[in-house]
Design a protein around this motif. Structure first.
Motif, PDB file in Angstrom:
ATOM      1  N   GLN A 136       6.339   3.729  -9.875  1.00 13.63           N
ATOM      2  CA  GLN A 136       5.826   4.513  -8.751  1.00 13.63           C
ATOM      3  C   GLN A 136       4.312   4.568  -8.759  1.00 13.63           C
ATOM      4  OE1 GLN A 136       8.044   8.060  -7.811  1.00 13.63           O
ATOM      5  NE2 GLN A 136       6.198   9.189  -7.264  1.00 13.63           N
ATOM      6  N   ARG A 137       3.733   4.720  -9.938  1.00 14.81           N
ATOM      7  CA  ARG A 137       2.267   4.773 -10.032  1.00 14.81           C
ATOM      8  C   ARG A 137       1.645   3.412  -9.688  1.00 14.81           C
ATOM      9  NH1 ARG A 137       1.227   9.255 -13.573  1.00 14.81           N
ATOM     10  NH2 ARG A 137       2.624  10.889 -12.777  1.00 14.81           N
ATOM     11  N   LEU A 138       2.306   2.327 -10.076  1.00 19.05           N
ATOM     12  CA  LEU A 138       1.819   1.009  -9.673  1.00 19.05           C
ATOM     13  C   LEU A 138       1.797   0.892  -8.151  1.00 19.05           C
ATOM     14  CD1 LEU A 138       3.619  -1.359 -12.220  1.00 19.05           C
ATOM     15  CD2 LEU A 138       1.140  -1.208 -11.877  1.00 19.05           C
ATOM     16  N   ARG A 139       2.852   1.381  -7.510  1.00 22.63           N
ATOM     17  CA  ARG A 139       2.912   1.348  -6.046  1.00 22.63           C
ATOM     18  C   ARG A 139       1.817   2.202  -5.427  1.00 22.63           C
ATOM     19  NH1 ARG A 139       8.865   1.805  -7.222  1.00 22.63           N
ATOM     20  NH2 ARG A 139       9.843  -0.149  -6.515  1.00 22.63           N
TER      21      ARG A 139
ATOM     22  N   PRO B 264      -1.510   0.585  -1.889  1.00 26.94           N
ATOM     23  CA  PRO B 264      -1.063  -0.677  -1.295  1.00 26.94           C
ATOM     24  C   PRO B 264      -0.177  -0.443  -0.077  1.00 26.94           C
ATOM     25  CG  PRO B 264      -0.695  -0.665  -3.667  1.00 26.94           C
ATOM     26  CD  PRO B 264      -1.083   0.722  -3.289  1.00 26.94           C
ATOM     27  N   GLY B 265      -0.367  -1.281   0.922  1.00 27.50           N
ATOM     28  CA  GLY B 265       0.501  -1.270   2.090  1.00 27.50           C
ATOM     29  C   GLY B 265       1.309  -2.555   2.108  1.00 27.50           C
ATOM     30  N   PRO B 266       0.767  -3.620   2.734  1.00 34.61           N
ATOM     31  CA  PRO B 266       1.478  -4.901   2.739  1.00 34.61           C
ATOM     32  C   PRO B 266       1.763  -5.437   1.335  1.00 34.61           C
ATOM     33  CG  PRO B 266      -0.297  -4.896   4.347  1.00 34.61           C
ATOM     34  CD  PRO B 266      -0.460  -3.649   3.551  1.00 34.61           C
ATOM     35  N   THR B 267       0.836  -5.199   0.392  1.00 33.36           N
ATOM     36  CA  THR B 267       1.053  -5.687  -0.970  1.00 33.36           C
ATOM     37  C   THR B 267       2.263  -5.003  -1.600  1.00 33.36           C
ATOM     38  OG1 THR B 267      -1.345  -5.946  -1.166  1.00 33.36           O
ATOM     39  CG2 THR B 267      -0.052  -6.151  -3.181  1.00 33.36           C
ATOM     40  N   ARG B 268       2.391  -3.717  -1.363  1.00 33.87           N
ATOM     41  CA  ARG B 268       3.550  -2.993  -1.896  1.00 33.87           C
ATOM     42  C   ARG B 268       4.834  -3.508  -1.249  1.00 33.87           C
ATOM     43  NH1 ARG B 268       4.715   3.550  -2.094  1.00 33.87           N
ATOM     44  NH2 ARG B 268       6.982   3.361  -2.252  1.00 33.87           N
ATOM     45  N   TRP B 269       4.793  -3.719   0.045  1.00 36.92           N
ATOM     46  CA  TRP B 269       5.978  -4.221   0.749  1.00 36.92           C
ATOM     47  C   TRP B 269       6.442  -5.532   0.119  1.00 36.92           C
ATOM     48  CZ3 TRP B 269       7.371  -8.613   3.329  1.00 36.92           C
ATOM     49  CH2 TRP B 269       8.484  -8.549   4.160  1.00 36.92           C
ATOM     50  N   LEU B 270       5.482  -6.436  -0.156  1.00 39.30           N
ATOM     51  CA  LEU B 270       5.822  -7.714  -0.755  1.00 39.30           C
ATOM     52  C   LEU B 270       6.302  -7.532  -2.193  1.00 39.30           C
ATOM     53  CD1 LEU B 270       5.886 -10.806  -0.711  1.00 39.30           C
ATOM     54  CD2 LEU B 270       3.450 -10.789  -1.291  1.00 39.30           C
ATOM     55  N   ALA B 271       5.615  -6.681  -2.960  1.00 39.39           N
ATOM     56  CA  ALA B 271       5.980  -6.471  -4.363  1.00 39.39           C
ATOM     57  C   ALA B 271       7.403  -5.941  -4.495  1.00 39.39           C
ATOM     58  CB  ALA B 271       4.992  -5.510  -5.019  1.00 39.39           C
ATOM     59  N   ASP B 272       7.797  -5.059  -3.593  1.00 46.51           N
ATOM     60  CA  ASP B 272       9.148  -4.499  -3.644  1.00 46.51           C
ATOM     61  C   ASP B 272      10.223  -5.541  -3.380  1.00 46.51           C
ATOM     62  OD1 ASP B 272       8.584  -1.884  -4.353  1.00 46.51           O
ATOM     63  OD2 ASP B 272       8.312  -1.219  -2.290  1.00 46.51           O
ATOM     64  N   ARG B 273       9.846  -6.639  -2.766  1.00 44.56           N
ATOM     65  CA  ARG B 273      10.834  -7.649  -2.382  1.00 44.56           C
ATOM     66  C   ARG B 273      10.816  -8.886  -3.266  1.00 44.56           C
ATOM     67  NH1 ARG B 273       9.728  -4.240   1.212  1.00 44.56           N
ATOM     68  NH2 ARG B 273      11.199  -3.672   2.890  1.00 44.56           N
ATOM     69  N   LEU B 274       9.893  -8.960  -4.211  1.00 42.69           N
ATOM     70  CA  LEU B 274       9.866 -10.101  -5.123  1.00 42.69           C
ATOM     71  C   LEU B 274      10.974  -9.941  -6.157  1.00 42.69           C
ATOM     72  CD1 LEU B 274       6.031 -10.566  -5.765  1.00 42.69           C
ATOM     73  CD2 LEU B 274       7.545 -12.038  -4.409  1.00 42.69           C
TER      74      LEU B 274
ATOM     75  N   ALA C 119       9.283  -7.779 -12.495  1.00 41.87           N
ATOM     76  CA  ALA C 119       8.026  -8.127 -13.175  1.00 41.87           C
ATOM     77  C   ALA C 119       7.033  -8.817 -12.243  1.00 41.87           C
ATOM     78  CB  ALA C 119       8.314  -8.994 -14.396  1.00 41.87           C
ATOM     79  N   PRO C 120       7.456  -9.766 -11.369  1.00 37.79           N
ATOM     80  CA  PRO C 120       6.481 -10.390 -10.464  1.00 37.79           C
ATOM     81  C   PRO C 120       5.819  -9.375  -9.523  1.00 37.79           C
ATOM     82  CG  PRO C 120       8.467 -11.721 -10.592  1.00 37.79           C
ATOM     83  CD  PRO C 120       8.779 -10.429 -11.269  1.00 37.79           C
ATOM     84  N   GLY C 121       6.604  -8.433  -9.013  1.00 40.17           N
ATOM     85  CA  GLY C 121       6.032  -7.414  -8.138  1.00 40.17           C
ATOM     86  C   GLY C 121       5.063  -6.515  -8.879  1.00 40.17           C
ATOM     87  N   ALA C 122       5.412  -6.131 -10.123  1.00 43.09           N
ATOM     88  CA  ALA C 122       4.529  -5.287 -10.918  1.00 43.09           C
ATOM     89  C   ALA C 122       3.203  -5.996 -11.186  1.00 43.09           C
ATOM     90  CB  ALA C 122       5.214  -4.916 -12.238  1.00 43.09           C
ATOM     91  N   ARG C 123       3.271  -7.290 -11.487  1.00 44.35           N
ATOM     92  CA  ARG C 123       2.035  -8.038 -11.769  1.00 44.35           C
ATOM     93  C   ARG C 123       1.187  -8.190 -10.508  1.00 44.35           C
ATOM     94  NH1 ARG C 123       5.749 -11.308 -15.029  1.00 44.35           N
ATOM     95  NH2 ARG C 123       5.438 -10.758 -17.223  1.00 44.35           N
TER      96      ARG C 123
END
Length: 303
Positions: free
Chosen positions: A141-144, A249-259, A223-227
């Motif tokens: 959550q903090r990463l997000r 993060p906005g778009p970056t978080r959206w992408l990270a959640d889906r990796l 792990a890919p999303g966290a990185r």
């Protein structure tokens, strides 16, 4: 009038959001079993904060206030207070579920919360996650939110059990707290819904409950999303300290959640650091309950 008002107050990172959507989806089945799920939406945390905290509610909501501004309107508060009162008047047992009650309400809000619940006996139900496991889950959550992996490993998040629970113990009595370890290995079939039904005295109901889409649950980062989120935090951090957290993060978080990918391995020393930081809270819990909730046998502790 309700004989019993059950406050499910989380804690965070123990499947609360998932449970709330299961409860909301299965209102008729719960009601047929003698338990009314409060008519405050699926998740009751912020509505209850708005009702109990009064004028202090905007400050308690912090960053979420823009998304929750409607909760603060006088007409919305009046309507929710009326709906809750009618529910408490009409049913013998009422369940109110929202983890925000544990971290956004303060001791001074407890008299207002007591008034909202009328003359019902109050039971405070909470699942507690072991400090290392909680810290690892909260790190996602903090990463997000813009934190970096280095910061999270150096200063692991800690659960603050005392801050979350002491106000309820003081207001309603330590015996009102019913605490359960969030340990899927100890749950029936590893299922938090089955464990919740058991805690509510409705174990036989669990197999019949409809489970909404898993999209309702808060998912762990791969792990890919966290990185990816860590890369963004470090890049923005070069501009100014805290810059990434001030611009989550906005778009970056959206992408990270889906990796796709397995969760990132957390260094043992970071987990040990989290457990050391939590020791004062663990000592408070032992004093309150007379046991070590994470290591002693038995699933539920009535303090």
């Amino acid at each position: 009038m309700a004989r019993e008002a059950i406050l499910h107050v989380g804690l965070h990172k123990t499947g609360s959001t998932w449970l709330q959507h299961v409860f909301d989806r299965n209102r008729p089945a719960l009601l047929a079993a003698g338990l009314a799920y409060a008519p405050l939406g699926a998740c009751h945390g912020w509505p209850m904060v708005a009702l109990a905290a009064g004028e202090a509610a905007p400050a308690r909501m912090g960053r979420v206030i823009r998304r929750r501004a409607r909760e603060l309107r006088a007409d919305a508060r009046a309507g929710r207070a009326r709906a809750l009162a009618e529910c408490l008047d009409a049913h013998d047992r009422v369940l109110i579920s929202g983890e925000q009650m544990s971290d956004a309400l303060e001791a001074e809000d407890m008299p207002a919360l007591r008034r909202l619940l009328g003359g019902a006996k109050v039971v405070v139900l909470a699942w507690l996650r072991e400090p290392g496991s909680w810290s690892r889950a909260m790190a996602d959550q903090r990463l997000r939110g813009g934190a970096s992996l280095a910061d999270l490993r150096a200063r692991p998040p800690q659960p603050r059990y005392r801050r979350a629970l002491e106000k309820f113990a003081d207001a309603f009595g330590a015996e009102a707290l019913h605490l359960r370890p969030f340990d899927r290995a100890a749950m029936p079939g590893g299922d938090i819904v089955a464990d919740a039904c058991a805690a509510l005295g409705l174990a036989e109901l669990a197999p019949r409950l409809i489970r909404p889409s898993a999209a309702r649950a808060n998912r762990a980062l791969g792990a890919p999303g966290a990185r990816l989120l860590d890369l963004r935090a470090r890049a923005l951090g070069r501009l100014a300290p805290g810059f990434a957290a001030r611009r989550p993060p906005g778009p970056t978080r959206w992408l990270a959640d889906r990796l796709p990918g397995a969760p990132l391995e957390w260094p043992p020393e970071a987990l040990a650091r989290a457990r050391r930081r939590a020791e004062p809270d663990l000592a408070w819990l032992r004093d309150l309950t007379g046991r070590d909730i994470f290591n002693d046998p038995g699933k539920e502790t009535a303090a």
